[in-house]
Design a protein around this motif. Sequence first.
Motif, PDB file in Angstrom:
ATOM      1  N   VAL A  15       0.847  -1.197   0.000  1.00  0.00           N
ATOM      2  CA  VAL A  15       0.000   0.000   0.000  1.00  0.00           C
ATOM      3  C   VAL A  15       0.882   1.247   0.000  1.00  0.00           C
ATOM      4  N   GLY A  16       0.512   2.226  -0.799  1.00  0.00           N
ATOM      5  CA  GLY A  16       1.278   3.470  -0.861  1.00  0.00           C
ATOM      6  C   GLY A  16       0.424   4.675  -0.544  1.00  0.00           C
ATOM      7  N   VAL A  17       1.056   5.706   0.026  1.00  0.00           N
ATOM      8  CA  VAL A  17       0.323   6.949   0.290  1.00  0.00           C
ATOM      9  C   VAL A  17       0.352   7.874  -0.924  1.00  0.00           C
ATOM     10  N   ARG A  18       1.082   7.468  -1.956  1.00  0.00           N
ATOM     11  CA  ARG A  18       1.117   8.195  -3.219  1.00  0.00           C
ATOM     12  C   ARG A  18       0.879   7.208  -4.359  1.00  0.00           C
ATOM     13  N   ALA A  19       0.391   7.690  -5.459  1.00  0.00           N
ATOM     14  CA  ALA A  19       0.077   6.812  -6.589  1.00  0.00           C
ATOM     15  C   ALA A  19       1.327   6.169  -7.157  1.00  0.00           C
ATOM     16  N   GLU A  20       2.448   6.885  -7.089  1.00  0.00           N
ATOM     17  CA  GLU A  20       3.712   6.347  -7.609  1.00  0.00           C
ATOM     18  C   GLU A  20       4.733   6.273  -6.482  1.00  0.00           C
ATOM     19  N   VAL A  21       5.293   5.089  -6.296  1.00  0.00           N
ATOM     20  CA  VAL A  21       6.299   4.884  -5.252  1.00  0.00           C
ATOM     21  C   VAL A  21       7.549   4.309  -5.902  1.00  0.00           C
ATOM     22  N   ARG A  22       8.674   4.923  -5.615  1.00  0.00           N
ATOM     23  CA  ARG A  22       9.949   4.439  -6.159  1.00  0.00           C
ATOM     24  C   ARG A  22      10.917   4.129  -5.028  1.00  0.00           C
ATOM     25  N   THR A  23      11.740   3.120  -5.246  1.00  0.00           N
ATOM     26  CA  THR A  23      12.759   2.780  -4.276  1.00  0.00           C
ATOM     27  C   THR A  23      13.914   3.780  -4.368  1.00  0.00           C
TER      28      THR A  23
ATOM     29  N   PRO B  63       4.714  -1.154  -7.713  1.00  0.00           N
ATOM     30  CA  PRO B  63       3.262  -1.082  -7.872  1.00  0.00           C
ATOM     31  C   PRO B  63       2.581  -1.154  -6.510  1.00  0.00           C
ATOM     32  N   VAL B  64       1.694  -0.193  -6.237  1.00  0.00           N
ATOM     33  CA  VAL B  64       1.062  -0.141  -4.921  1.00  0.00           C
ATOM     34  C   VAL B  64      -0.448  -0.007  -5.055  1.00  0.00           C
ATOM     35  N   CYS B  65      -1.091  -0.402  -3.999  1.00  0.00           N
ATOM     36  CA  CYS B  65      -2.537  -0.241  -3.870  1.00  0.00           C
ATOM     37  C   CYS B  65      -2.791   1.072  -3.124  1.00  0.00           C
ATOM     38  N   ALA B  66      -3.776   1.829  -3.537  1.00  0.00           N
ATOM     39  CA  ALA B  66      -4.118   3.072  -2.845  1.00  0.00           C
ATOM     40  C   ALA B  66      -4.666   2.753  -1.457  1.00  0.00           C
ATOM     41  N   ILE B  67      -4.388   3.626  -0.516  1.00  0.00           N
ATOM     42  CA  ILE B  67      -4.825   3.386   0.861  1.00  0.00           C
ATOM     43  C   ILE B  67      -6.330   3.182   0.938  1.00  0.00           C
TER      44      ILE B  67
END
Length: 300
Positions: free
Chosen positions: A27-35, A42-46
């Motif tokens: 799950v991510g707090v932003r639509a795009e998450v990068r390491t 790829p993340v699921c929206a909260i």
Amino acid sequence: MFDSLSIANALAQATGIAAEPFEISVVGVRAEVRTALGMQVPVCAIGDAPAPDWVILPALNHMNADTLVPVLGRDDVIDAMAALRRWHRGGARVAAACTGTFVLAESGLLDGRAATTTWWLSALFRQRYPQVHLDAHRILVPSGGALTAGAALSHLDLALCLIRNSNPELATLVAKYLVYDTRLSQSVYAISDHIAHAAPLVERFDRWVREHLGTAISLDTVADALATSKRTLTRHLNAVFGKTPVEYIQDLRVERAVHLLKTSKLTVDRIAEQVGYADGVILRTLLRRRIGKGIRELRS
């Protein structure tokens, strides 16, 4: 972390071990998450995430106070802390390893609880979160609805703890497949040069004690050798490690004794002599009290 839980699911199915499968959502707090290396995750929206039983925080890719502290005030981290508190109010338990423990502490969810963190940032953690009962020499600390682990690779200890809560037999099997052994403390991995940079007196104390571990050590003798006072020494040890000098000396003796028990065929009495105790009875009692294991368990 994900690999450990996925391996647990696969091994449970392959061996017929009765364990509930782990269902994992990233799950991510932003639509795009990068390491930190720039790879997109790829993340699921909260808002679309299922109600969690556990929320496991990733570590922040910052190794020192100068870069870590500003990140704790970043918008996405603040949003993540708000989500953490919301999930926790809904009954979810929270976990983190390494610098992820700072986010948990910053959110207030560790207030009044015991916790650990990565060893080289323990002084910062203790200073920033005095309401958290920090035990930085431990690799894993469960406390109520929170679970914290030490330095970066302690995420494996954290994963195995979650698996063990589901099924101890499965956790043992996963550890074997990962070629993973039990570690008792992260203090043994502490690097004197790093301590020296942050607290020169503590580093000199650490080095002196290690060199004289097989002798009877008095605080008067150590203080004289380091040209300081017992009061100053105690204050510095407490600031860096949250321990008295006597407790720290006991930690070093326990670590040395465990190492000798695992790597030598010396008798318990002989090992006791080498770590500054009069006989093996005292050492046996200390080991049982400090790490909850006896001589036979450690040697096996």
